[in-house]
Write a protein that holds these residues in place. Structure first.
Motif, PDB file in Angstrom:
ATOM      1  N   GLY A 312       0.791  -1.223   0.000  1.00  0.00           N
ATOM      2  CA  GLY A 312       0.000   0.000   0.000  1.00  0.00           C
ATOM      3  C   GLY A 312       0.817   1.264   0.000  1.00  0.00           C
ATOM      4  N   VAL A 313       2.122   1.165  -0.299  1.00  0.00           N
ATOM      5  CA  VAL A 313       2.976   2.342  -0.359  1.00  0.00           C
ATOM      6  C   VAL A 313       3.620   2.412  -1.739  1.00  0.00           C
ATOM      7  CG1 VAL A 313       3.431   2.248   2.122  1.00  0.00           C
ATOM      8  CG2 VAL A 313       5.024   1.149   0.538  1.00  0.00           C
ATOM      9  N   PRO A 314       4.004   3.630  -2.195  1.00  0.00           N
ATOM     10  CA  PRO A 314       4.618   3.746  -3.516  1.00  0.00           C
ATOM     11  C   PRO A 314       5.947   3.004  -3.594  1.00  0.00           C
ATOM     12  CG  PRO A 314       3.834   5.885  -2.750  1.00  0.00           C
ATOM     13  CD  PRO A 314       3.742   4.945  -1.582  1.00  0.00           C
ATOM     14  N   LEU A 315       6.179   2.376  -4.743  1.00  0.00           N
ATOM     15  CA  LEU A 315       7.426   1.658  -4.980  1.00  0.00           C
ATOM     16  C   LEU A 315       8.526   2.619  -5.395  1.00  0.00           C
ATOM     17  CD1 LEU A 315       6.009  -1.368  -7.020  1.00  0.00           C
ATOM     18  CD2 LEU A 315       6.348  -1.185  -4.543  1.00  0.00           C
ATOM     19  N   THR A 316       9.757   2.291  -5.006  1.00  0.00           N
ATOM     20  CA  THR A 316      10.927   3.102  -5.309  1.00  0.00           C
ATOM     21  C   THR A 316      11.817   2.355  -6.298  1.00  0.00           C
ATOM     22  OG1 THR A 316      10.889   4.086  -3.093  1.00  0.00           O
ATOM     23  CG2 THR A 316      12.938   4.266  -4.343  1.00  0.00           C
ATOM     24  N   PRO A 317      12.090   2.925  -7.473  1.00  0.00           N
ATOM     25  CA  PRO A 317      12.952   2.229  -8.440  1.00  0.00           C
ATOM     26  C   PRO A 317      14.289   1.837  -7.829  1.00  0.00           C
ATOM     27  CG  PRO A 317      11.924   4.133  -9.461  1.00  0.00           C
ATOM     28  CD  PRO A 317      11.611   4.218  -7.989  1.00  0.00           C
ATOM     29  N   GLY A 318      14.662   0.574  -8.037  1.00  0.00           N
ATOM     30  CA  GLY A 318      15.946   0.100  -7.552  1.00  0.00           C
ATOM     31  C   GLY A 318      16.015  -0.198  -6.074  1.00  0.00           C
ATOM     32  N   ARG A 319      14.934   0.068  -5.336  1.00  0.00           N
ATOM     33  CA  ARG A 319      14.947  -0.168  -3.888  1.00  0.00           C
ATOM     34  C   ARG A 319      13.720  -0.917  -3.392  1.00  0.00           C
ATOM     35  NH1 ARG A 319      20.100   0.360  -1.778  1.00  0.00           N
ATOM     36  NH2 ARG A 319      21.113   2.119  -2.782  1.00  0.00           N
ATOM     37  N   SER A 320      12.815  -1.279  -4.282  1.00  0.00           N
ATOM     38  CA  SER A 320      11.623  -2.038  -3.894  1.00  0.00           C
ATOM     39  C   SER A 320      11.660  -3.397  -4.569  1.00  0.00           C
ATOM     40  CB  SER A 320      10.341  -1.304  -4.319  1.00  0.00           C
ATOM     41  OG  SER A 320      10.212  -0.062  -3.672  1.00  0.00           O
ATOM     42  N   ILE A 321      11.200  -4.419  -3.847  1.00  0.00           N
ATOM     43  CA  ILE A 321      11.073  -5.744  -4.433  1.00  0.00           C
ATOM     44  C   ILE A 321       9.713  -6.334  -4.097  1.00  0.00           C
ATOM     45  CG2 ILE A 321      13.545  -6.267  -4.453  1.00  0.00           C
ATOM     46  CD1 ILE A 321      13.058  -8.046  -1.950  1.00  0.00           C
TER      47      ILE A 321
END
Length: 399
Positions: A312-321
């Motif tokens: 339920g939170v925005p994904l961060t490029p290169g830091r979210s899986i």
């Protein structure tokens, strides 16, 4: 997002959203500056963390933690390959976003993380090492080797009304979706008058390529650059709103089984190239995947903010899986040890488990979110690398 990794393998436990589907199953070698996200907002500006005089000593190993289908084995910090080389401050925005919805046992630490921002990588490393214990993630049989794939947020040109090349519709959920389980298959929705009638009036926009529609469904979300009837152009986000309750089938696997592509070459770019060479068989390939994803349109006020994952939170490029949440809870910091797609360059970094997907099953299994810009599509479509991973867990949190 709930995605099916468009990877071209089947979703075995050894083999990246939530409502999403992915491509290479549609989940970075990006420079540190490119992966910085916006910090979580606070009523009071966060105070900078002081730089420690010296790194803390590694904590003692703790017990083995048993989870569904997984074992966490406590290790020393020195067991994490590349731990002292990552730009850890670059992972802080992703950690703060997860702390907006803290996992059980993370409340106190998340309050601290939201109230302070590290002045540099050394300060971030000190903060983490003082408060967390690393655990090597293993399958129930003790194997620590697994698989990482990739996903991204596509950007597709679209029109509000059909015309010219733009004749492939993207749909909102039909009104009778909940009354029929499973719902019509992809082929039935394309060919049966009764099924087509259920979708009439549910069109959000039209794209030019059926593979663009497929990739949006596999990834589970995306961005549309929409040309409105009056000529205005705006970029909006398509978010996952449901699916037809049919099984997901990889079109890459279908091509392999048909003898059209060798398994080692079955990447998303190769699938697109095959479709261009065999336009008369595109529907046959698409119908091999009976699952259809439906969307809702959302505004995109800040293009720098990623789609929301299963946490339920925005994904961060290169830091979210994306992970299997039975093995790794949402919001857990995870250390990755893998390599770049099509290269031997190590990819060792801190990420946060913020999403899941139908193909992301098993303990040592992850889908790496590449973002939406630059080579995100190419990297995500090619990523299918060996993986080892470690979770970082509060020392006093419930296990």
């Amino acid at each position: 997002m709930v995605h099916h990794t468009m990877k071209i393998s089947s979703s075995s436990a050894a083999s990246a959203s939530s409502r999403r589907s992915h491509i290479a199953g549609v989940v970075v070698k990006v420079a540190a500056a490119a992966i910085l996200g916006t910090l979580a907002s606070c009523a009071v500006p966060p105070a900078p963390m002081p730089l420690p005089d010296a790194p803390p000593a590694a904590p003692a190993a703790g017990p083995v933690i048993e989870r569904q289908g997984a074992r966490w084995v406590a290790v020393d910090w020195l067991a994490l390959p590349g731990w002292f080389d990552d730009t850890l401050a670059g992972a802080w925005p992703a950690l703060q976003r997860s702390c907006e919805r803290p996992a059980p046992g993370w409340g106190a630490l998340c309050a601290q993380a939201l109230a302070a921002t590290p002045v540099d990588d050394a300060a971030a490393r000190h903060w983490l090492m003082q408060r967390l214990q690393p655990y090597r993630v293993e399958a129930a049989d003790g194997s620590a080797d697994g698989l990482i794939t990739g996903y991204y947020e596509p950007l597709v040109e679209a029109r509000r009304t059909p015309g010219g090349a733009f004749r492939v519709p993207l749909h909102a959920p039909p009104a009778d979706l909940a009354t029929r389980r499973p719902y019509w298959t992809r082929q039935q929705l394309d060919t049966l008058p009764a099924a087509q009638a259920a979708l009439r009036g549910r069109e959000i926009a039209y794209v030019a390529d059926p593979l663009d529609a497929l990739v949006l469904q596999i990834q589970g979300s995306g961005r549309l650059r929409v040309t409105e009837p009056d000529g205005r152009v705006q970029t909006v986000r398509l978010a996952f709103a449901g699916h037809n309750d049919q099984p997901y089938r990889s079109v890459g696997r279908w091509l392999i089984d048909q003898g059209q592509l060798p398994a080692e070459q079955a990447s998303w770019p190769a699938i697109k190239a095959w479709a261009q060479r065999h336009p008369q068989r595109v529907n046959e390939m698409l119908w091999a995947n009976p699952r259809v994803v439906f969307f809702r349109e959302e505004p995109l006020p800040d293009p720098a903010v990623g789609p929301r994952g299963a946490q339920g939170v925005p994904l961060t490029p290169g830091r979210s899986i994306a992970v299997d949440p039975r093995s790794i809870p949402y919001g857990t910091p995870v250390w990755l040890d893998t390599t770049e797609p099509l290269a031997s360059t190590p990819l060792r970094r801190l990420v946060v488990a913020q999403d899941t997907g139908s193909a992301i099953v098993g303990a040592v299994r992850a889908d790496f979110f590449w973002g939406w810009d630059g080579d995100a599509e190419a990297q995500a479509g090619r990523m299918k690398q060996p993986l080892r991973m470690w979770v970082l867990w509060p020392r006093d949190a419930p296990r």
